[in-house]
Motif scaffolding. Structure first.
Motif, short mmCIF file in Angstrom:
data_model
loop_
_atom_site.label_atom_id
_atom_site.label_comp_id
_atom_site.label_asym_id
_atom_site.label_seq_id
_atom_site.Cartn_x
_atom_site.Cartn_y
_atom_site.Cartn_z
N ARG A 42 0.85 -1.18 0.00
CA ARG A 42 0.00 0.00 0.00
C ARG A 42 0.90 1.25 0.00
O ARG A 42 1.77 1.41 0.85
CB ARG A 42 -0.92 -0.01 1.22
CG ARG A 42 -1.62 1.29 1.58
CD ARG A 42 -2.58 1.80 0.52
NE ARG A 42 -3.71 0.94 0.26
CZ ARG A 42 -4.92 1.08 0.83
NH1 ARG A 42 -5.13 2.04 1.72
NH2 ARG A 42 -5.91 0.27 0.48
N VAL A 43 0.65 2.12 -0.98
CA VAL A 43 1.42 3.35 -1.13
C VAL A 43 0.44 4.52 -1.20
O VAL A 43 -0.52 4.48 -1.98
CB VAL A 43 2.28 3.35 -2.41
CG1 VAL A 43 3.06 4.66 -2.54
CG2 VAL A 43 3.23 2.16 -2.42
N MET A 44 0.66 5.54 -0.40
CA MET A 44 -0.14 6.76 -0.51
C MET A 44 0.70 7.84 -1.19
O MET A 44 1.86 8.07 -0.82
CB MET A 44 -0.58 7.27 0.86
CG MET A 44 -1.39 8.58 0.78
SD MET A 44 -1.66 9.37 2.38
CE MET A 44 -2.91 8.27 3.04
N THR A 45 0.10 8.47 -2.21
CA THR A 45 0.74 9.61 -2.85
C THR A 45 -0.15 10.84 -2.67
O THR A 45 -1.37 10.72 -2.56
CB THR A 45 0.95 9.38 -4.36
OG1 THR A 45 -0.31 9.08 -4.98
CG2 THR A 45 1.91 8.23 -4.61
N TYR A 46 0.49 12.00 -2.62
CA TYR A 46 -0.29 13.23 -2.54
C TYR A 46 0.41 14.34 -3.31
O TYR A 46 1.63 14.37 -3.42
CB TYR A 46 -0.57 13.64 -1.09
CG TYR A 46 0.64 14.02 -0.25
CD1 TYR A 46 0.93 15.37 0.01
CD2 TYR A 46 1.47 13.05 0.30
CE1 TYR A 46 2.02 15.73 0.80
CE2 TYR A 46 2.55 13.40 1.09
CZ TYR A 46 2.83 14.74 1.34
OH TYR A 46 3.91 15.09 2.11
N ARG A 47 -0.41 15.21 -3.89
CA ARG A 47 0.10 16.34 -4.67
C ARG A 47 0.24 17.55 -3.77
O ARG A 47 -0.72 17.96 -3.11
CB ARG A 47 -0.87 16.64 -5.82
CG ARG A 47 -0.47 17.85 -6.65
CD ARG A 47 -1.48 18.10 -7.77
NE ARG A 47 -1.25 19.41 -8.37
CZ ARG A 47 -2.02 19.94 -9.32
NH1 ARG A 47 -3.06 19.26 -9.79
NH2 ARG A 47 -1.75 21.13 -9.82
N TRP A 48 1.44 18.11 -3.73
CA TRP A 48 1.67 19.24 -2.83
C TRP A 48 2.63 20.22 -3.50
O TRP A 48 3.76 19.87 -3.82
CB TRP A 48 2.24 18.74 -1.50
CG TRP A 48 2.15 19.75 -0.39
CD1 TRP A 48 3.18 20.39 0.22
CD2 TRP A 48 0.95 20.21 0.24
NE1 TRP A 48 2.70 21.24 1.19
CE2 TRP A 48 1.32 21.15 1.22
CE3 TRP A 48 -0.41 19.93 0.05
CZ2 TRP A 48 0.40 21.81 2.03
CZ3 TRP A 48 -1.33 20.59 0.85
CH2 TRP A 48 -0.93 21.51 1.83
N HIS A 49 2.16 21.42 -3.74
CA HIS A 49 2.95 22.47 -4.39
C HIS A 49 3.59 21.99 -5.69
O HIS A 49 4.78 22.21 -5.94
CB HIS A 49 4.03 23.00 -3.45
CG HIS A 49 3.49 23.73 -2.25
ND1 HIS A 49 2.49 24.67 -2.33
CD2 HIS A 49 3.81 23.63 -0.94
CE1 HIS A 49 2.22 25.13 -1.11
NE2 HIS A 49 3.00 24.51 -0.25
N GLY A 50 2.80 21.31 -6.51
CA GLY A 50 3.29 20.92 -7.83
C GLY A 50 4.14 19.68 -7.87
O GLY A 50 4.65 19.31 -8.93
N GLU A 51 4.31 18.98 -6.73
CA GLU A 51 5.09 17.75 -6.68
C GLU A 51 4.20 16.60 -6.22
O GLU A 51 3.24 16.80 -5.46
CB GLU A 51 6.28 17.89 -5.73
CG GLU A 51 7.29 18.97 -6.11
CD GLU A 51 8.06 18.62 -7.38
OE1 GLU A 51 8.17 17.43 -7.69
OE2 GLU A 51 8.53 19.56 -8.04
N ILE A 52 4.52 15.39 -6.66
CA ILE A 52 3.83 14.18 -6.18
C ILE A 52 4.75 13.52 -5.16
O ILE A 52 5.88 13.12 -5.47
CB ILE A 52 3.51 13.20 -7.32
CG1 ILE A 52 2.66 13.88 -8.39
CG2 ILE A 52 2.81 11.97 -6.75
CD1 ILE A 52 1.30 14.37 -7.91
N LEU A 53 4.27 13.41 -3.93
CA LEU A 53 5.06 12.89 -2.82
C LEU A 53 4.44 11.60 -2.28
O LEU A 53 3.25 11.33 -2.51
CB LEU A 53 5.15 13.94 -1.71
CG LEU A 53 5.63 15.33 -2.14
CD1 LEU A 53 5.50 16.32 -0.98
CD2 LEU A 53 7.06 15.27 -2.64
#
Length: 384
Positions: free
Chosen positions: A225-236
Motif C-alpha cells: 500500500r502506497v499513498m501519494t499526494y500532490r503538494w505544491h506541484g510535486e507528487i510525494l
C-alpha cells in the motif's frame, strides 16, 4: 452569478456538510472502537507529550485535538510523534479538500475505468476475463456478451477473482472462486455469485505472487500500500506498508483481518507487523518468517510507479494505491482509492508522521480550506 447557479451552489454546500458530518462520525466511532482502545494497554501519554501535541496543533490547526489517535499510534508502534495526523482530520477534512473535484473522484474510483488508464501508461493490472459496468458486460477483447455466455465461460475456469468495481473498500466486495468440478454443474453456483455483485464488477484471473511475498503467506495475494499526494506541484509519498493475509484468507486487507508491516523506501521490513487492533507479530503466524529486515524486492520501482500514476491524474490530490508483484517480477497495480483512505495504517506501522515536515503547513492549509466555500476551494487546491 445567476439564481440557478447560486441555488445549485447552496444545494451542494448542504450536501457536503451532511457528508462531512457523517464521515466525522464514522471516524470518531473507529477511533474509539473498544477493540482498538483495548490494544493500547497500559500505555499513557506523559504531560510533556500532551503539551507538545497541544502546542503543535494550537499553532497550526488553531485548536487542541483529542489525544486518542496519538495515544493509539504511540502504543501500537512504540514511537511518539507530536505530528501524528488524526483520523478525524484526514477523511472529513484533508482528503475531502484535496480531492475537491468530486466528478473526477467518481470516474477514477471506478476500477473498470482506471484499469484502462493504467494500461495506457504501460502499467500491468490483473488480467480481466469479464467486466460489467452499469449492467453492460464485455469480455477481455471488449466484445459485448450476455450474462449467460459469461457464466458458461466462467463455469469452465478453475478459479477466478471477482470484485465490485465501485463503492468497495477494505476488502469488502471481493470474492475468490475455486471450481472443484468445472462444467455445467458449476453454472448455478457461478450465476449466484455473479448476480450477488449487481451491475458493477470485474472478473479477473488470479495473480501468482513473487516469491518475496508468496513465501510470507502463499494463500493470499499480498500487496504493498502506497499513498501519494500532490503538494505544491510535486507528487510525494508517505512511508509504505506491506499487507499480508493470515490463516486461510485470500485477501490481505487489515479491515478484513489481515496484518500489515512497515517497509522502508529501500525494501526492508520493520521489526514487527500488527493487526488493526494492535496485536504484534515479530514473525508471520503461519510461515514463521521473521519480519525484521526481511527484503521486499522492487519497492523503489513501486514507489516510482505510484508517483507516475498520480502524475497522470493530477486532478486528484491524494490517492491510496495497492500493488502486487507478479511471480516474474512484474509490478501489478491492483487498484487506486480516491476515497476513504486509511491514514491510521501508515502511522501504526511506522510510528512516524506520514506527512513529515509538511505536516504543519498541511494543517494550516486544511484549516484555511475549512472556512472556504466549495467554489472558493477550487482556487486553493493542493497546498496553493
Amino acid at each position: 452569478m445567476s439564481l440557478l447557479k447560486y441555488l445549485n451552489q447552496i444545494y451542494h454546500e448542504l450536501i457536503e456538510r451532511k457528508e462531512q458530518k457523517w464521515d466525522l462520525r464514522l471516524q470518531q466511532l473507529e477511533v474509539h472502537n473498544p477493540k482498538r482502545l483495548a490494544g493500547i494497554g497500559n500505555v499513557r501519554l506523559s504531560e510533556e507529550q500532551k503539551r507538545e501535541i497541544d502546542n503543535f496543533y494550537l499553532t497550526n490547526w488553531g485548536s487542541k485535538i483529542d489525544y486518542t489517535c496519538h495515544l493509539t499510534y504511540y502504543a501500537y508502534s512504540g514511537r511518539f510523534n507530536k505530528a501524528f495526523f488524526p483520523e478525524q482530520l484526514y477523511i472529513p477534512e484533508f482528503e475531502r479538500y484535496m480531492n475537491a473535484y468530486v466528478r473526477y473522484n467518481d470516474v477514477f474510483n471506478d476500477k473498470n475505468v482506471f484499469s484502462h488508464i493504467a494500461k495506457g501508461l504501460g502499467i500491468h493490472t490483473p488480467e480481466v476475463i469479464f467486466s460489467c459496468s452499469k449492467g453492460f458486460i464485455i469480455d477481455s477483447s471488449l466484445n459485448k456478451c450476455t450474462e449467460d455466455v459469461m457464466i458458461k465461460s466462467l463455469a469452465q475456469e478453475k478459479e477466478f477473482f471477482i470484485k465490485a468495481s465501485v463503492d468497495s473498500c477494505g476488502g469488502s466486495g471481493c470474492k475468490y472462486f475455486t471450481n472443484k468440478v468445472p462444467g455445467a454443474s458449476a453454472e448455478q453456483e457461478v450465476r449466484d455469485l455473479i448476480q450477488s455483485f449487481g451491475n458493477d464488477y470485474s472478473v479477473q484471473r488470479c495473480i501468482q505472487c513473487h516469491p518475496c511475498l508468496k513465501t510470507l503467506h502463499p494463500q493470499s495475494v499480498n500487496t504493498i500500500r502506497v499513498m501519494t499526494y500532490r503538494w505544491h506541484g510535486e507528487i510525494l509519498t508517505v512511508p509504505a506498508i506491506v499487507r499480508l493475509g493470515i490463516g486461510t484468507m485470500q485477501v490481505d486487507n487489515a479491515s478484513a483481518g489481515g496484518i500489515f508491516v512497515g517497509v522502508s523506501d529501500e525494501g526492508s521490513m520493520l521489526p514487527f507487523a500488527m493487526n488493526k487492533y494492535g496485536k504484534r507479530y515479530s514473525e508471520h503466524p503461519d510461515s514463521g518468517i521473521k519480519f525484521d529486515g526481511y527484503r521486499i524486492d522492487f519497492i523503489p520501482q513501486i514507489l516510482e510507479e505510484a508517483k507516475r500514476l498520480h502524475r497522470a491524474i493530477p486532478q486528484i490530490g491524494v490517492v491510496n494505491w495497492d500493488f502486487a508483484i507478479g511471480e516474474d517480477g512484474d509490478i501489478i497495480l491492483i487498484e487506486g482509492n480516491m476515497r476513504a483512505g486509511g491514514i491510521w495504517v501508515f502511522q501504526m506501522a511506522h510510528g512516524t508522521a506520514p506527512f513529515g515536515d509538511n505536516t504543519a503547513e498541511i494543517l494550516q492549509w486544511t484549516k484555511k480550506m475549512k472556512h472556504l466555500s466549495l467554489l472558493q476551494r477550487i482556487h486553493h487546491t493542493f497546498g496553493d
